[in-house]
Every structure is written in structure tokens, then in C-alpha cells.
Design an enzyme around this catalytic site. Structure first.
Site, PDB file in Angstrom:
ATOM      1  N   GLY A 185       0.793  -1.222   0.000  1.00  0.00           N
ATOM      2  CA  GLY A 185       0.000   0.000   0.000  1.00  0.00           C
ATOM      3  C   GLY A 185       0.822   1.266   0.000  1.00  0.00           C
ATOM      4  N   HIS A 452      -9.073  32.871  -7.617  1.00  0.00           N
ATOM      5  CA  HIS A 452     -10.405  32.382  -7.261  1.00  0.00           C
ATOM      6  C   HIS A 452     -11.233  32.215  -8.530  1.00  0.00           C
ATOM      7  CE1 HIS A 452     -14.212  32.059  -5.070  1.00  0.00           C
ATOM      8  NE2 HIS A 452     -14.709  32.940  -5.931  1.00  0.00           N
TER       9      HIS A 452
END
Length: 474
Positions: A185, A452
């Protein structure tokens, strides 16, 4: 310039191994006016270009497109369906990307005047090497060892490229399996589990440690595990693979879960991703008075120069033990450092703490610097701020969760680590590399305006909050 035999016996630098660390050292040394011979027994570009970074990320991009079709249908009302994955066409595109990159590296080396010699190389002394098919060479300045690594395998379980595969051959196994058992993993195992799930396979991911990507921050592991489970991947941490058995049409193994219960898992393919081991066989290190450590690494005596105990012999890439990271972009930096050292040009040591680490799964992870636990273990008094990506508008648009976590010295001190989970965070981490690498403080970052709406706003908002100027973070 690609040669198979030469009468030239001397040069300034001999580079053994043409992967990312080796060819970057060769290119930089040649640019600094040194005569360079690069020995490579396979293809320049190494594992990263031919079996790792580039082909795997090409396939993961295809997986993103498949996932996008599902998201379009299920979330956005775009009634799209996936007819099928044309595996040969996908493979052809992947191979074309690898081929064009390979030709590009060859062209760069030729343009720089690097003499590329095809053949295995072994050391014959502190300045000498024998290259198969080309003869003996003597380096006036030094030798760079860059022979890379190979996948580790399970004792008694031999990869066959079809039912049992490693990270080197997983992408080249025939077709798309309907089920995959992934052992390991870390970043590689997680990426391959993610890819196969996107392609429709039932995936079981088994990790012996108590969490995925165990070298990363614990919150990164939690968010990543949550995201993979949400996609339907059976994640088993703190688990052991017992008695793997190769069948005619796949594999069978018992998996002992963290609480002790055992269940049998059958899959068409077992993908072993339990790490990599350095390649030094045939290099004849002893001829130069060198030896590896008990793990097979060749540790430098001087980390600032990556120079071994034998002056003039340097080492880069996967041959290096920690704190080197075994990452292609780290080996680029190592190659540059060694080339400049051999050329007598001042060069700063590699700052491994400021090298980004990325897992290109879905969701992605990206980090630079210390985890919270590492920072505390080193004696730092820390402040921590964590913000979900869904706290900014673009995170809501993506709708896939994720987070930003920043670890700083207490009371406005320097930034020690930045940790990201979510969509496209591999493209967001470069900013944080500069923040950590330049020892910035939160107030330094908070002065700069983030666009933004973007995911990067979440990084900016985290630092605004640290600086007492928070807007959207509660």
C-alpha cells in the site's frame, strides 16, 4: 552519439546507468565542458521512462477519463456511457508517449556530445570501467554510479508477467483483468489499485502496515483510504497475505486481516508492489574498494557531494539509501549536483525535506516537508491547520473531498510541512515546495493572493488563517 565500440580509452567522466540520475548527470557534465561516456545496457531513460513513471501516468490519465464519464453521468446529468476500453489503442498511445520521450532523451544526449555506449559496465579500479563490447575506459575526473533498482518479489513466488506481476511489468501484462489482488500500500501499489478499479476490476489492496502510504502524514493516509474505499476498493491494512497460490487462471491467497480473521481471495492477477531493491550485481564494486550496506544500498561518505568513501566515485538515484527518496525528480537533482561537483562548480546539496512526494491515484496525494508526527519527534513545538477542499468553491465543483494540512513551528514560525489530498494536487504541490524550501513563515505566504476559484485557494486560506486573516475557514 550512440557507439558500440571505441578506441578512445579516456574521458573526464564515466556514468554507469542511463536512467534519470545517470542521464541528468551526463547532460549537465557535458554542458559544463566535460567529456562524458555514458554506459547503458538497456535503453536510456531507465525504469522511470520505460516501465514506471511515464507509462504508468499515461495509463492513469486514461483512467481519469474513464472516471470522468461516470462522474458526468452520475453527478452532472450528462448521459454518457462507456462502450468499452480499446486496450490495444490505449497501449499504442502509451507506447507512443514513451517512444517520443525516449527519442527526445537520446537526441539531448547526442546534441550535448555525450558518448552513449551500449553494454553492461563493471568497475576495474577507482577510475576505470570495462564496458561490454567497447573495452576499457579511464575517467580523469570521476565515475558516477547510477544503476537503479528492480522490484522486490515474494519468496517462492516468481513473477510470470501474466498472473503474478511486479510494477515493472504490470502495465505490459496482456489485457485488462476483471479482478486484481495488490500487495503493498505504498505509492506504487495504491496507484495500480486505483488504475485497475477505474478500468472496472474488483480490487483488493493489502498492506502490512497499519495504514496506506505509511511514510506520509497520518491524515493523508486516512483521507486516501476513505477515498479509495468510496470507489469500491477493498482496502486491508495491518493485513498479511498467506500462502499465495498460482492457479491456471489466476491466483488464490488467504488474507489475514488486522483483527485476525482470515478470508480467501481469488483474483485473475496478483500485483506485487512491496518496494524496490538496488541493482549492483555485475558492477564489481570491490574492484574500486566499495561495498554495499546490508540492504544493498551504496551510502555516500559525503552527502553534500554524494561522494563515496572512494574519492571521485559518486552515486545517484535508487542506489542511495534514505534520506534519498528513490524518486525520479530527486535523482535529477542528484545528477546535477554530482556533475557540478565533478566540474568544480559550486553546487548546493540536495535538500530532501523540500523534495515533493506524490501519489497519482484517485484521489491523489502530494506532500513536502515533515509530517506532524515527524515534526514532533524532532522536538518541534508545532501548530497545525487542516482545511477540507470542499470549504472552497472549486472543491465543491470537483465534489471529491480532500484536504490541505499545514504543519508549522509554533507561534508563527517557519512552515515545516504541507500535505494535500484530492483531485489534481500533484499540480498544486510546487508552490509548497518553495514555501518549505525557503523556510517561509505563514505570514509570508498570507501576503500573496491565490486565484479564485481554484483548489489552490485552500492552500492560501490555510495560511491566511494562520496569520489571523482567515475568510472562509471556520
Amino acid at each position: 552519439m550512440d557507439i558500440t565500440k571505441t578506441s578512445e580509452a579516456t574521458c573526464d567522466v564515466i556514468v554507469i546507468g542511463g536512467g534519470t540520475g545517470g542521464y541528468s548527470a551526463a547532460l549537465r557534465a557535458a554542458a559544463l565542458g566535460l567529456d562524458v561516456v555514458l554506459a547503458e545496457r538497456d535503453k536510456v531513460g531507465g525504469t522511470c521512462l520505460h516501465r514506471g513513471c511515464i507509462p504508468s501516468k499515461a495509463m492513469l490519465h486514461a483512467a481519469e477519463l474513464v472516471d470522468g464519464i461516470a462522474e458526468a453521468r452520475e453527478r452532472w446529468g450528462v448521459k454518457a456511457t462507456l462502450e468499452e476500453v480499446d486496450w490495444p489503442a490505449l497501449v499504442a498511445t502509451r507506447d507512443d508517449i514513451v517512444h517520443r520521450n525516449h527519442k527526445g532523451v537520446e537526441a539531448h544526449l547526442a546534441h550535448a556530445g555525450v558518448r552513449v555506449v551500449r553494454g553492461s559496465a563493471r568497475l576495474t579500479g577507482v577510475r576505470g570501467a570495462h564496458i561490454e563490447g567497447a573495452g576499457d575506459f579511464i575517467a580523469r575526473r570521476g565515475i558516477v554510479l547510477a544503476t537503479g533498482s528492480r522490484p522486490r518479489t515474494l519468496p517462492g513466488l516468481t513473477p510470470d508477467g501474466r498472473r503474478v506481476v511486479t510494477s515493472d511489468d504490470a502495465l505490459f501484462a496482456p489485457g485488462l483483468p476483471k479482478s486484481v489482488l495488490v500487495l503493498g500500500g505504498g505509492a506504487i501499489g495504491v496507484e495500480y489499485a486505483s488504475f485497475h478499479r477505474s478500468m472496472g476490476a474488483d480490487v483488493t489492496l493489502v498492506e502490512a502496515a497499519d495504514r496506506l502510504v505509511p511514510l506520509e502524514d497520518a491524515e493523508v493516509s486516512r483521507h486516501l483510504t476513505r477515498g479509495l474505499k468510496k470507489r469500491g476498493i477493498n482496502v486491508q491494512v495491518g493485513a498479511r497475505l498467506l500462502d499465495p497460490e498460482v492457479l491456471d487462471d489466476g491466483v488464490r491467497a488467504r488474507v489475514r486481516a488486522a483483527r485476525g480473521e482470515i478470508r480467501v481471495v481469488e483474483a485473475e492477477r496478483l500485483l506485487v508492489a512491496v518496494g524496490r531493491t538496488p541493482v549492483t550485481d555485475g558492477l564489481e564494486l570491490v574492484a574500486a574498494g566499495l561495498r554495499t550496506d546490508e540492504r544493498g544500498f551504496l551510502a555516500p561518505a559525503d552527502w553534500d557531494r554524494l561522494e563515496t568513501a572512494v574519492p571521485g566515485i559518486h552515486v545517484v538515484g535508487d542506489l542511495l539509501p534514505p534520506p534519498s527518496l528513490g524518486l525520479a525528480h530527486a535523482s535529477f537533482a542528484e545528477g546535477l549536483l554530482v556533475a557540478e561537483t565533478l566540474a568544480g562548480v559550486p553546487s548546493a546539496p540536495v535538500d530532501y525535506a523540500a523534495v515533493p512526494r506524490v501519489t497519482y491515484s484517485s484521489p491523489q496525494t502530494a506532500a513536502v516537508g515533515l509530517s506532524e508526527a515527524e515534526a514532533r519527534a524532532r522536538g518541534h513545538e508545532v501548530d497545525v491547520n487542516t482545511m477540507p477542499l470542499t470549504a472552497v468553491a472549486k472543491g465543491m465543483v470537483h465534489g471529491r473531498g480532500g484536504m490541505v494540512k499545514v504543519v508549522t513551528e509554533a507561534d508563527g514560525g517557519r512552515v515545516l510541512g504541507v500535505h494535500l489530498v484530492g483531485p489534481n494536487v500533484s499540480e498544486m504541490i510546487a508552490e509548497s515546495q518553495l514555501i518549505v524550501g525557503w523556510d517561509a513563515e505563514p505570514s509570508d505566504v498570507a501576503r500573496h493572493v491565490h486565484p479564485h476559484p481554484t483548489l489552490s485557494e485552500a492552500v492560501g486560506e490555510t495560511f491566511l488563517t494562520f496569520a489571523g486573516r482567515g475568510l472562509h475557514q471556520q
